[in-house]
Design a protein around this motif. Structure first.
Motif, PDB file in Angstrom:
ATOM      1  N   LEU A  42     -20.978  -0.973  -1.763  1.00  0.00           N
ATOM      2  CA  LEU A  42     -20.125   0.040  -2.373  1.00  0.00           C
ATOM      3  C   LEU A  42     -18.656  -0.327  -2.321  1.00  0.00           C
ATOM      4  CD1 LEU A  42     -20.063   2.898  -3.643  1.00  0.00           C
ATOM      5  CD2 LEU A  42     -19.745   3.801  -1.332  1.00  0.00           C
ATOM      6  N   LEU A  43     -18.167  -0.707  -1.143  1.00  0.00           N
ATOM      7  CA  LEU A  43     -16.735  -0.950  -0.973  1.00  0.00           C
ATOM      8  C   LEU A  43     -16.405  -2.436  -1.073  1.00  0.00           C
ATOM      9  CD1 LEU A  43     -13.899   0.100  -0.286  1.00  0.00           C
ATOM     10  CD2 LEU A  43     -14.478  -0.202   2.137  1.00  0.00           C
ATOM     11  N   VAL A  44     -16.973  -3.205  -0.160  1.00  0.00           N
ATOM     12  CA  VAL A  44     -16.635  -4.623  -0.104  1.00  0.00           C
ATOM     13  C   VAL A  44     -17.023  -5.329  -1.398  1.00  0.00           C
ATOM     14  CG1 VAL A  44     -17.068  -6.772   1.134  1.00  0.00           C
ATOM     15  CG2 VAL A  44     -16.885  -4.622   2.397  1.00  0.00           C
ATOM     16  N   GLY A  45     -18.219  -5.054  -1.891  1.00  0.00           N
ATOM     17  CA  GLY A  45     -18.674  -5.722  -3.104  1.00  0.00           C
ATOM     18  C   GLY A  45     -17.817  -5.404  -4.312  1.00  0.00           C
ATOM     19  N   THR A  46     -17.491  -4.128  -4.489  1.00  0.00           N
ATOM     20  CA  THR A  46     -16.710  -3.723  -5.662  1.00  0.00           C
ATOM     21  C   THR A  46     -15.318  -4.324  -5.651  1.00  0.00           C
ATOM     22  OG1 THR A  46     -17.933  -1.632  -5.771  1.00  0.00           O
ATOM     23  CG2 THR A  46     -15.834  -1.755  -6.951  1.00  0.00           C
ATOM     24  N   ILE A  47     -14.602  -4.164  -4.536  1.00  0.00           N
ATOM     25  CA  ILE A  47     -13.225  -4.659  -4.462  1.00  0.00           C
ATOM     26  C   ILE A  47     -13.191  -6.178  -4.523  1.00  0.00           C
ATOM     27  CG2 ILE A  47     -11.143  -4.743  -3.061  1.00  0.00           C
ATOM     28  CD1 ILE A  47     -11.833  -2.008  -1.980  1.00  0.00           C
ATOM     29  N   SER A  48     -14.105  -6.821  -3.826  1.00  0.00           N
ATOM     30  CA  SER A  48     -14.130  -8.289  -3.843  1.00  0.00           C
ATOM     31  C   SER A  48     -14.429  -8.823  -5.236  1.00  0.00           C
ATOM     32  CB  SER A  48     -15.177  -8.807  -2.856  1.00  0.00           C
ATOM     33  OG  SER A  48     -14.859  -8.420  -1.542  1.00  0.00           O
ATOM     34  N   LEU A  49     -15.309  -8.153  -5.966  1.00  0.00           N
ATOM     35  CA  LEU A  49     -15.638  -8.592  -7.322  1.00  0.00           C
ATOM     36  C   LEU A  49     -14.430  -8.477  -8.243  1.00  0.00           C
ATOM     37  CD1 LEU A  49     -17.973  -9.625  -9.075  1.00  0.00           C
ATOM     38  CD2 LEU A  49     -18.477  -7.252  -9.669  1.00  0.00           C
ATOM     39  N   LEU A 119      -1.491   0.272  17.265  1.00  0.00           N
ATOM     40  CA  LEU A 119      -1.175  -0.660  16.189  1.00  0.00           C
ATOM     41  C   LEU A 119      -2.335  -1.609  15.914  1.00  0.00           C
ATOM     42  CD1 LEU A 119       2.541  -1.602  16.989  1.00  0.00           C
ATOM     43  CD2 LEU A 119       1.706  -0.260  15.056  1.00  0.00           C
ATOM     44  N   SER A 120      -3.126  -1.912  16.929  1.00  0.00           N
ATOM     45  CA  SER A 120      -4.263  -2.802  16.714  1.00  0.00           C
ATOM     46  C   SER A 120      -5.259  -2.191  15.738  1.00  0.00           C
ATOM     47  CB  SER A 120      -4.948  -3.116  18.045  1.00  0.00           C
ATOM     48  OG  SER A 120      -5.577  -1.950  18.579  1.00  0.00           O
ATOM     49  N   GLY A 121      -5.436  -0.868  15.810  1.00  0.00           N
ATOM     50  CA  GLY A 121      -6.325  -0.205  14.857  1.00  0.00           C
ATOM     51  C   GLY A 121      -5.776  -0.239  13.449  1.00  0.00           C
ATOM     52  N   VAL A 122      -4.462   0.013  13.314  1.00  0.00           N
ATOM     53  CA  VAL A 122      -3.823  -0.050  12.000  1.00  0.00           C
ATOM     54  C   VAL A 122      -3.923  -1.464  11.433  1.00  0.00           C
ATOM     55  CG1 VAL A 122      -1.654   0.257  10.752  1.00  0.00           C
ATOM     56  CG2 VAL A 122      -2.251   1.836  12.594  1.00  0.00           C
ATOM     57  N   TYR A 123      -3.712  -2.452  12.300  1.00  0.00           N
ATOM     58  CA  TYR A 123      -3.792  -3.845  11.864  1.00  0.00           C
ATOM     59  C   TYR A 123      -5.194  -4.197  11.375  1.00  0.00           C
ATOM     60  CZ  TYR A 123      -3.922  -8.930  12.093  1.00  0.00           C
ATOM     61  OH  TYR A 123      -4.090 -10.254  11.780  1.00  0.00           O
ATOM     62  N   ALA A 124      -6.201  -3.754  12.112  1.00  0.00           N
ATOM     63  CA  ALA A 124      -7.584  -4.070  11.734  1.00  0.00           C
ATOM     64  C   ALA A 124      -7.930  -3.492  10.373  1.00  0.00           C
ATOM     65  CB  ALA A 124      -8.540  -3.537  12.807  1.00  0.00           C
ATOM     66  N   MET A 125      -7.500  -2.253  10.109  1.00  0.00           N
ATOM     67  CA  MET A 125      -7.794  -1.634   8.821  1.00  0.00           C
ATOM     68  C   MET A 125      -7.085  -2.358   7.688  1.00  0.00           C
ATOM     69  SD  MET A 125      -9.518   0.730   7.307  1.00  0.00           S
ATOM     70  CE  MET A 125      -9.992   1.858   8.622  1.00  0.00           C
ATOM     71  N   GLY A 126      -5.800  -2.685   7.875  1.00  0.00           N
ATOM     72  CA  GLY A 126      -5.059  -3.407   6.848  1.00  0.00           C
ATOM     73  C   GLY A 126      -5.618  -4.789   6.602  1.00  0.00           C
ATOM     74  N   LEU A 127      -6.010  -5.481   7.683  1.00  0.00           N
ATOM     75  CA  LEU A 127      -6.583  -6.817   7.552  1.00  0.00           C
ATOM     76  C   LEU A 127      -7.892  -6.779   6.770  1.00  0.00           C
ATOM     77  CD1 LEU A 127      -6.627  -9.838   8.320  1.00  0.00           C
ATOM     78  CD2 LEU A 127      -7.831  -9.174  10.419  1.00  0.00           C
ATOM     79  N   MET A 128      -8.711  -5.775   7.041  1.00  0.00           N
ATOM     80  CA  MET A 128      -9.997  -5.666   6.349  1.00  0.00           C
ATOM     81  C   MET A 128      -9.783  -5.554   4.838  1.00  0.00           C
ATOM     82  SD  MET A 128     -12.998  -2.779   6.724  1.00  0.00           S
ATOM     83  CE  MET A 128     -12.062  -1.532   5.822  1.00  0.00           C
ATOM     84  N   TYR A 129      -8.870  -4.687   4.418  1.00  0.00           N
ATOM     85  CA  TYR A 129      -8.618  -4.522   2.990  1.00  0.00           C
ATOM     86  C   TYR A 129      -7.947  -5.759   2.395  1.00  0.00           C
ATOM     87  CZ  TYR A 129      -9.976   0.384   2.877  1.00  0.00           C
ATOM     88  OH  TYR A 129     -10.692   1.547   2.912  1.00  0.00           O
ATOM     89  N   GLU A 130      -7.048  -6.377   3.132  1.00  0.00           N
ATOM     90  CA  GLU A 130      -6.373  -7.565   2.603  1.00  0.00           C
ATOM     91  C   GLU A 130      -7.363  -8.692   2.362  1.00  0.00           C
ATOM     92  OE1 GLU A 130      -3.872 -11.385   3.892  1.00  0.00           O
ATOM     93  OE2 GLU A 130      -4.482  -9.923   5.408  1.00  0.00           O
ATOM     94  N   LEU A 131      -8.306  -8.882   3.279  1.00  0.00           N
ATOM     95  CA  LEU A 131      -9.268  -9.978   3.142  1.00  0.00           C
ATOM     96  C   LEU A 131     -10.185  -9.786   1.942  1.00  0.00           C
ATOM     97  CD1 LEU A 131     -10.260 -10.675   6.853  1.00  0.00           C
ATOM     98  CD2 LEU A 131      -8.686 -11.957   5.395  1.00  0.00           C
ATOM     99  N   LEU A 132     -10.356  -8.542   1.508  1.00  0.00           N
ATOM    100  CA  LEU A 132     -11.166  -8.312   0.300  1.00  0.00           C
ATOM    101  C   LEU A 132     -10.516  -8.933  -0.929  1.00  0.00           C
ATOM    102  CD1 LEU A 132     -12.276  -4.591   0.790  1.00  0.00           C
ATOM    103  CD2 LEU A 132     -13.493  -6.684   1.398  1.00  0.00           C
ATOM    104  N   VAL A 133      -9.217  -9.155  -0.863  1.00  0.00           N
ATOM    105  CA  VAL A 133      -8.493  -9.824  -1.944  1.00  0.00           C
ATOM    106  C   VAL A 133      -8.344 -11.311  -1.666  1.00  0.00           C
ATOM    107  CG1 VAL A 133      -6.280  -9.990  -3.162  1.00  0.00           C
ATOM    108  CG2 VAL A 133      -7.230  -7.752  -2.601  1.00  0.00           C
ATOM    109  N   MET A 134      -7.928 -11.640  -0.445  1.00  0.00           N
ATOM    110  CA  MET A 134      -7.544 -13.010  -0.156  1.00  0.00           C
ATOM    111  C   MET A 134      -8.735 -13.959  -0.025  1.00  0.00           C
ATOM    112  SD  MET A 134      -4.380 -12.937  -0.443  1.00  0.00           S
ATOM    113  CE  MET A 134      -4.114 -14.655   0.009  1.00  0.00           C
ATOM    114  N   ILE A 135      -9.852 -13.495   0.498  1.00  0.00           N
ATOM    115  CA  ILE A 135     -11.005 -14.397   0.613  1.00  0.00           C
ATOM    116  C   ILE A 135     -11.495 -14.865  -0.756  1.00  0.00           C
ATOM    117  CG2 ILE A 135     -13.439 -14.524   1.287  1.00  0.00           C
ATOM    118  CD1 ILE A 135     -12.749 -12.997   3.792  1.00  0.00           C
TER     119      ILE A 135
END
Length: 536
Positions: A42-49, A119-135
């Motif tokens: 639902l999330l990772v597949g759609t955004i990554s595509l 901040l570690s929680g905020v970082y983890a959430m931002g990193l997860m969304y960023e990697l959907l683009v950068m990977i």
């Protein structure tokens, strides 16, 4: 201690993956695998595509033009935008409004360490969304360009540096909102206004993205010269990712300096902001008369107070209100174009246009999922309602009433504008209004049923039941699924059923569903609510 707190923060943030909130136990085996697959698709597949398609559109022409840095600059900006958008709305709540702030501050733990953990929680959430683009972007580049070691190292390091920059952006906005809120009486309203302003800017830029990408692909040299001469940040980011060591040092130094400055400011103000409420009214007794209200009115007032005092609740579950009003304004603004389309169509297509308009209105109203988290938001204090001389039925009816009021009023504005512009026949107009009302009531009751069947009363941060619960996800996307299913059914039978008959069929179906849901909520649902406990 720090390691334990970080583990606790991350487990809380992503607990919806492995915890069954209804049974308050971990998902195991096939249940966990199925849920994970559903979420990934639902999330990772759609955004990554989507990210892959953007990368595929840009990579080959920019690499062929020798402008690898331009490719990384553009994809990096997309990653920053998505990462900030994904984490920015829970930053304020995670840093300053976590339910266990008082408990942690009472422990022998330095505020700076608590801040680091948050901040570690905020970082983890931002990193997860960023990697959907950068990977996807990195994979596409490695396939097309076959880069050397410098570009591989640079692109990976820049990806990590971008995640730190996303943290900086999220923390700055969260700090600004928290500081302003601490000196203002209108905290919730202020947070909502700022967040909506950010979202408006984000969607405006997103709407312009398609044309912008086409212009860049058509003339990459001109676009690259513009970035290089006017925006140093994406220029150095792109050059660093493409393997320029000097640019990498400059970009890394810039990010780390910004991160250090933000940490310094936050560490000096965090404790003061968390423990201060300058905008709150001073406790001063004034004798005054209070109007007597019925039980239903008091419960409804309680629900409105919770909604209006929670920016997270308003932004995540009541955003449909804003979109309905925006849609109404857009219909009026484009009324000439819509009227021209209607005039050019055969008269027999009026019914089809009425159905399409009704479907669009229903999908917009379904963006309100206010009832879905309403039961879980009672949290560990649910026992207070249970021991009062009121029934579970009365509590649930108040939750339904609030959803109906907050959705029907803006929906009435939208329906009025649509009918004014389309100038449908009276019968079609009545059917559009009837379907809209029944659909709103149905989705309100579905959300409440889901909340009762999948409650989470053990949260420490309200963002968990509001944004990360299964009931909210199903309620949010379920409305669209229902509309698409009804549209698909009409497509299959449109040769034998005219729009008027189909309107009657849909109204009958919605009436049956609403009646069944209403009866269940007032009987079985009330019993479930009266026996819910945070301990089981």
């Amino acid at each position: 201690m720090t390691k334990t707190l970080i583990k606790k923060q991350l487990m809380e943030l992503f607990s919806f993956f492995w915890q069954d909130k209804k049974k308050n136990r971990n998902r195991k085996g096939i249940q966990f695998v199925l849920f994970l697959i559903f979420y990934v698709v639902l999330l990772v597949g759609t955004i990554s595509l989507i990210s892959w398609f953007v990368a595929d559109f840009l990579c080959a022409p920019l690499v062929a033009a020798g402008m690898d840095w331009m490719y990384f600059a553009l994809m990096g900006l997309v990653g920053i935008a998505l990462g900030a958008f994904g984490s920015i709305f829970n930053t304020y709540s995670s840093l300053y409004l976590a339910k266990d702030n008082d408990l942690l501050l009472a422990m022998p733990v330095k505020p700076s360490r608590i801040l680091f953990v948050r901040l570690s929680g905020v970082y983890a959430m931002g990193l997860m969304y960023e990697l959907l683009v950068m990977i996807p972007a990195l994979i596409k580049y490695y396939i097309v360009a076959s880069p050397g070691i410098a570009a591989v190292v640079g692109s990976v390091v820049v990806t990590l540096l971008i995640s730190i920059f996303i943290l900086v952006l999220s923390a700055v906005l969260g700090w600004a909102v928290a500081w302003i809120s601490s000196v203002s009486k209108y905290k919730s309203l202020l947070t909502v206004v700022l967040s909506l302003g950010f979202m408006a800017a984000y969607f405006y830029l997103y709407g312009k993205a398609s044309q912008l990408l086409q212009d860049i692909a058509a003339n990459p040299q001109q676009a690259g010269g513009f970035l290089e001469g006017n925006f140093s940040f994406p220029y150095y980011m792109g050059k660093a990712a493409a393997g320029d060591w000097l640019s990498l040092l400059v970009f890394a130094a810039l990010i780390l300096v910004l991160f250090g400055a933000v940490c310094l400011v936050l560490s000096k103000s965090y404790l003061k902001i968390v423990t201060t409420n300058k905008g709150g009214a001073k406790a001063e007794y004034k004798e005054k008369k209070t109007a007597v209200r019925s039980t239903g009115q008091a419960l409804l007032g309680k629900e409105f107070c919770r909604f209006l005092k929670s920016p997270n609740y308003m932004l995540n579950c009541g955003l449909g209100i804003v979109f309905m009003l925006i849609a109404a304004a857009a219909v009026i603004w484009k009324s000439d174009a819509i009227t021209g389309i209607m005039d050019s169509m055969p008269a027999q297509w009026e019914g089809l246009m009425a159905l399409i308009a009704t479907a669009a209105i229903a999908m917009t109203t379904s963006m309100n999922d206010i009832t879905a988290p309403s039961v879980s938001l009672e949290g560990k204090n649910i026992w207070i309602l249970q021991v009062l001389p009121i029934s579970g039925r009365q509590v649930l009816m108040a939750k339904l009433e609030m959803h109906a009021i907050l959705t029907l009023i803006p929906a009435a504005v939208l329906v009025g504008c649509v009918l004014f512009v389309l100038k449908l026949e009276v019968l079609y107009s009545v059917f559009v209004m009837a379907v809209t009302i029944l659909f709103i009531l149905m989705m309100a009751m579905i959300g409440l049923v889901l909340g009762l069947k999948m409650p989470n009363l053990t949260w420490t941060n309200e963002i968990v039941p509001i944004k990360q619960s299964m009931s909210v996800m199903i309620a949010l996307f379920g409305g669209w699924a229902v509309v698409l299913a009804l549209a698909g059914i009409y497509y299959l039978i449109m040769d034998v059923v005219n729009p008027l008959v189909y309107f009657v069929m849909v109204i009958a179906l919605l009436l049956v569903i609403c009646t069944a849901l209403f009866y269940w909520i007032r009987t079985k649902g009330a019993q479930i609510f009266e026996t819910l406990s945070a301990g089981n």
